[in-house]
Enzyme design. Structure first.
Site, PDB file in Angstrom:
ATOM      1  N   ASN C 281       0.813  -1.204   0.000  1.00  0.00           N
ATOM      2  CA  ASN C 281       0.000   0.000   0.000  1.00  0.00           C
ATOM      3  C   ASN C 281       0.854   1.263   0.000  1.00  0.00           C
ATOM      4  O   ASN C 281       1.925   1.305   0.598  1.00  0.00           O
ATOM      5  CB  ASN C 281      -0.901   0.033   1.241  1.00  0.00           C
ATOM      6  CG  ASN C 281      -2.190  -0.722   1.018  1.00  0.00           C
ATOM      7  OD1 ASN C 281      -3.144  -0.161   0.521  1.00  0.00           O
ATOM      8  ND2 ASN C 281      -2.190  -2.004   1.345  1.00  0.00           N
ATOM      9  N   ALA C 305       3.389  -4.171   9.227  1.00  0.00           N
ATOM     10  CA  ALA C 305       2.889  -4.591   7.922  1.00  0.00           C
ATOM     11  C   ALA C 305       3.956  -4.478   6.837  1.00  0.00           C
ATOM     12  O   ALA C 305       3.874  -5.138   5.804  1.00  0.00           O
ATOM     13  CB  ALA C 305       1.654  -3.780   7.542  1.00  0.00           C
ATOM     14  N   GLY C 309       5.265  -7.056   3.472  1.00  0.00           N
ATOM     15  CA  GLY C 309       5.025  -6.559   2.127  1.00  0.00           C
ATOM     16  C   GLY C 309       3.627  -5.997   1.942  1.00  0.00           C
ATOM     17  O   GLY C 309       3.158  -5.845   0.810  1.00  0.00           O
ATOM     18  N   LYS C 310       2.947  -5.698   3.036  1.00  0.00           N
ATOM     19  CA  LYS C 310       1.593  -5.157   2.926  1.00  0.00           C
ATOM     20  C   LYS C 310       1.622  -3.653   2.685  1.00  0.00           C
ATOM     21  O   LYS C 310       0.679  -3.077   2.163  1.00  0.00           O
ATOM     22  CB  LYS C 310       0.804  -5.446   4.211  1.00  0.00           C
ATOM     23  CG  LYS C 310       0.570  -6.934   4.445  1.00  0.00           C
ATOM     24  CD  LYS C 310      -0.020  -7.199   5.831  1.00  0.00           C
ATOM     25  CE  LYS C 310      -0.353  -8.682   6.001  1.00  0.00           C
ATOM     26  NZ  LYS C 310      -0.826  -8.992   7.361  1.00  0.00           N
ATOM     27  N   ILE C 311       2.668  -3.033   3.158  1.00  0.00           N
ATOM     28  CA  ILE C 311       2.829  -1.591   3.007  1.00  0.00           C
ATOM     29  C   ILE C 311       4.214  -1.341   2.441  1.00  0.00           C
ATOM     30  O   ILE C 311       5.180  -2.005   2.836  1.00  0.00           O
ATOM     31  CB  ILE C 311       2.645  -0.883   4.373  1.00  0.00           C
ATOM     32  CG1 ILE C 311       1.181  -0.973   4.792  1.00  0.00           C
ATOM     33  CG2 ILE C 311       3.119   0.561   4.327  1.00  0.00           C
ATOM     34  CD1 ILE C 311       0.872  -0.344   6.112  1.00  0.00           C
TER      35      ILE C 311
END
Lengths: 378, 378, 378, 378
Positions: C281, C305, C309-311
């Site tokens: 993100n 996060a 690798g979510k952000i």
């Protein structure tokens, strides 16, 4: 890393002090905000905050009730810029006395002395800050020199004041406020301590040794053989006397902690210690994020306070706890109050009534003691 | 409902006082518990509590470090029966001084005076309790007469003590403890105040007016024209002096609040006010449920304290916060410590060293002032 | 007490349903509110909320970024009257898809069907409520018949819809919304589900069996041998596809819980499962009261996060968590957004793009797989 | 920073993976721990945890009550090493079925496959972790390759299983467990999923798309045109059927979230949707740190559940919520249960009873429908 004092000039790798200066925001009673609170805050803590706003504005501020209103403050509200709300409320007669942690009054002095605290982030490297001589209060940043210069002002004031006896914190803060008004004209627009002196609002600290103000008073005793000290007894008795004199009593509690307890013990002191059947509070509003289930006083509910005689058993509908950070909820609450039809009251200026009220308390307490002794003998 | 004092005999509709009496549980160092903490508490707050146990037992209690250890207590720990843990820790020399809210010492007196507090429920009708004269602290219940009789003992002690001057809370609590030991032999097994006097552990209160003890001292001043009062300056200076004298310094913080702040301000007082470069704490353990994001001091992290010079910048690995109700975590923590190889240390008996340590502080502070004046002139 | 269904007619001793009806408040972008957020919300969570408002209004809504924005909702927001904020945001193109607990969509139907939920209190006697057939969601009260009649509508819709296969929740909610629009004209002013169908905003539920909607679908399978079911795979792949197609990606997380996780797993699914290096993100806004220290995903920070690798690692300055009850913070947030210069965007109407986007995802995923197989062989 | 998948080999500047491996701790019923809980945990949350232990061990496990016990798990309990507690409880017949977030079962597979998760710290640099290919769950650290290899196993299992239809999560987890038992003999000592298959305990996930397991199932549908999917209807009906069949019903809720709701909706489904007057739970134990005042379901009290028919109105004394991190409270709770006289029960092995119980539910639901139709006509 060698032991040394932070605050020394450092080679700052980052400009931690680039944030917007924090200023004392003053609520103006915006109609949009009142509409949001009335119509948009319907349930959960929004609902509670809405209730708190209405109880305060419609009942506690109702002229017919002439409620004596105490405001207690825990948490670093003046560093966060909330002092403007307190100034506005005192000026409009919406709070009659204040009990806060010493830190709130201490950090208020930075604004009076025109030092700058800045918006920052809680996610910074504190070892870097330490090396650069920067002080952090959560996300508020300022140079350590602000502390040192504020301390110097306090010690200078104490010396100049010729205070050499035991006094109430209300007396100390009142004199401090007068000094600020004299030395820094206009500072009552950006200092709670100065404005309180002007508006006659007594300021109390329940833990007088526990702040940089207390530290500097202690210095004075140790280094200068001063007899100046805070007498906690006077604070206890003055607050009892003001509560006893109230036609109705109510409070706005920000946070909780020792200031909350100090306010709420007034009624138990009256019945438990002085034998005076005053009854408890008629209104109780708390904005907190502490929780009842952790068992501390900060999170204790109005209901629990009933069993102690702190709150009148019949008034639970006029008690409310809104669980929210005070930095969000208190400005909203003040906007609502300021914009309400009861948004200004004659000020009680209790700082000038203290002696009279304590004399009244003494008289009633002695009468209660005498009556009890007669009963015991009979 | 007419105003009256709770505590009057009522027609109790329910037997609210049928719960098991609360007793001071004493940790014994159980091996099963130590195994659970070492092997089963691996991550999240269990991991933090495990770390705290090891830092305390292996580093803070390491004889080579001779750490001066302060314990601070907020929240109603003695009503919850945690006094036995404090007694055990003091007796074994594992804590050197204690800072607590006045309420913790006040409610400890109920145990010393052999009154009974009982297990109850937080889900009771407080109006019923009020009518029945029962006091509630979350889920701890007892008759209001316990308050009245404890108050009577305190006032009686004050009168008998002939205290008529300003004293530190450590002095007041020490004398109170000696009185308990004399009048209620054996009560040191179930009273923190009595055991502290026996073990030479100074007991401080950061908010001296803010408890039933403070209320009764205030009564004495108002009604008997006594000159006895608490001098917060003495408390500030004594704690500074003890911290200054420590070879290493560390703390165990239960809860947070004013006691936490009072302990942690000692190092800033030394550098900021007295100009003495002592450095900050070497170890920091906190058990709390308050959260950093609410911005209060109770929830402030060890990292934030670094920027203030409260904690040494290099020691963050030896600081830990375990988020857990102290009623669960502190007994586990004490079991681990008591069962550890360093589970007993020679007691420092600091209550008897106070004058000497304050004299040392005065000397160093004056030397620092003189040195600074020389530098300023040069 | 005999086992029976609550909701039976009772002899209500109190009128629990006398509170003000809860309505869907619609934010209008009030200037006073924007000023308060800009100037009065300076530090602590007020500071965070102010940051969140600016990141959303100035960056996420910047036309140049064309950010695909997901809104996730946990906690009973529609019962609390927050649906009006969601309607306004969808209508103005400020959120592109929504992931919520099933309960939020289920209780939204009460408004569509013109049933009344009322303001109440959390301090009521639940046994009385049970006997009177009244349902409580914290402080929101309504008759149990509202559940039964809403259930009847859902079952009737399912039968009429002739759905007899496995579908995504977005498809199910879209068809439900169309049915509402047809049967209850104008209900899109007071129903999120209806307005979403009109505005082309897909609505997802991460826990499809876990609500009264899911219960009624399960009934249909058990009792009518229907083949209609929710296929979670379709939801997973549609959300991945929409995220993959975003020029920039960002989210507004209310609460946390399963909807938060469901949104945030899209990027890990892309790299971890499909081998597509999309990145994380670009913006992350969360309004929650859960805490990182409790270790759950709801309280997990944007920083954590990053490791998944979510952000994106470089965007932490564009992530913010404001700790506040959504019922207070979300209306303020929406007022700010609605009143901002970017307060309206062209709607993406993703509900009509789902097939195309999933086809794109399939193509890219197969290309990634083929490339990897070639590399493995080489 | 370029977009890429974390997990790539990096040049780790720090050895983040040097912590002690996390292992599944198995409670043994230590007598010291039981004594602490009985005698030392007297008030506040310690008191609540003590109550919970006694209600579970003395009432829920009483052979005469034959209570059907559901355990729900939210929060990353298997990464924290709590799987050993769950294994011990299932093996001893102390829990009959489990509802958890998918993540708990997914991360359990790491242990089954003999990958190592390690103790770490929550205070690490996540950008460094990202660059080094290390995944963080609060303070639990492990290489991203653990995810990739676990995913590969799941996809391989799905392919080998030849699953090509819609199944309940209990069926999927059961088959997965059998595969683990076959391929990794002995892994039932360190895998909840494997042990559940051996012990006949059905495992449910309320949000089947919302975890890496769901992501991999979705992959299979998208990439391989599989017809394998989770049918949430089957989960809803199986749980209803097991609850309906219970002589008494009770639950142990860790955390809250979607698993809590999924468990608690069973009774409302029975009366509200199926028209079967089963009544609510007889026992309710929750260990959580969420708070009722935030209004979410995770924090909702047993009392609120009464109004929904989720808990029997007469049993509130047999409901208890202990506010504590599950990583601390659940091992203590399990130690107490394991060491109690009722510390072992015959296992119900419900995984093998599902078809029979769902058939019973179908029969009763149809009878209720028929009866209602007759009544409506009459």
């Amino acid at each position: 890393m060698p032991h040394r004092a932070p605050g020394s000039p450092g080679n700052s790798r980052k400009n931690h002090l680039s944030g917007t200066p924090i200023r004392y925001y003053r609520p103006t009673g915006g109609a949009d905000i009142r509409r949001l609170i009335d119509e948009g805050f319907q349930a959960f803590n929004a609902g509670r905050l809405s209730e708190a706003c209405r109880i305060f504005s419609e009942k506690m501020l109702d002229p017919a009730n002439n409620t004596t209103i105490g405001l207690t403050i825990a948490g670093a509200m003046t560093p966060a810029g909330l002092g403007g709300c307190v100034i506005e409320m005192m000026d409009r007669g919406l709070v009659d006395f204040v009990i806060a942690t010493g830190a709130n009054f201490y950090h208020d002095l930075h604004y009076a002395l025109n030092f700058t605290l800045r918006r920052g982030s809680p996610f910074v490297n504190d070892v870097e800050l330490y090396e650069d001589g920067i002080i952090r209060i959560y996300d508020v940043l300022f140079p350590a020199t602000v502390l040192l210069e504020t301390d110097a002002y306090i010690r200078d004031f104490i010396t100049r004041s010729r205070l050499n006896e035991a006094v109430a914190t209300s007396e100390f803060h009142y004199r401090l406020g007068l000094d600020l008004l004299e030395r820094y004209p206009g500072c009552e627009e950006h200092s709670v301590v100065a404005r309180a002196a002007r508006a006659g609002v007594p300021l109390y600290t329940s833990s007088p040794g526990d702040s940089s103000i207390g530290m500097n008073i202690a210095y004075h005793e140790l280094m200068n053989d001063s007899k100046f000290m805070i007498d906690p007894n006077k604070d206890v008795n003055e607050v009892c006397a003001m509560v006893l004199a109230g036609q109705q009593n109510g409070c706005v509690i920000l946070g909780g902690g020792s200031p909350k307890n100090f306010y709420l013990q007034a009624q138990p002191t009256l019945w438990e210690v002085y034998g005076i059947p005053k009854g408890g509070n008629d209104y109780f509003i708390q904005i907190t994020t502490d929780q009842v289930v952790w068992g501390g006083l900060s999170g204790a509910t109005p209901a629990e306070a009933v069993s102690w005689g702190k709150i009148n058993p019949g008034v639970l509908p006029d008690t409310v706890v809104a669980y929210c950070d005070s930095t969000i909820a208190f400005p909203l609450f003040c906007e609502y109050a300021v914009g309400s039809p009861n948004g200004r009251r004659p000020r009680k200026e209790l700082v000038h009534q203290r002696d009279r009220l304590v004399a009244d308390l003494t008289r009633e307490a002695k009468a209660a003691r005498d009556k009890k002794q007669v009963e015991t003998k009979a």
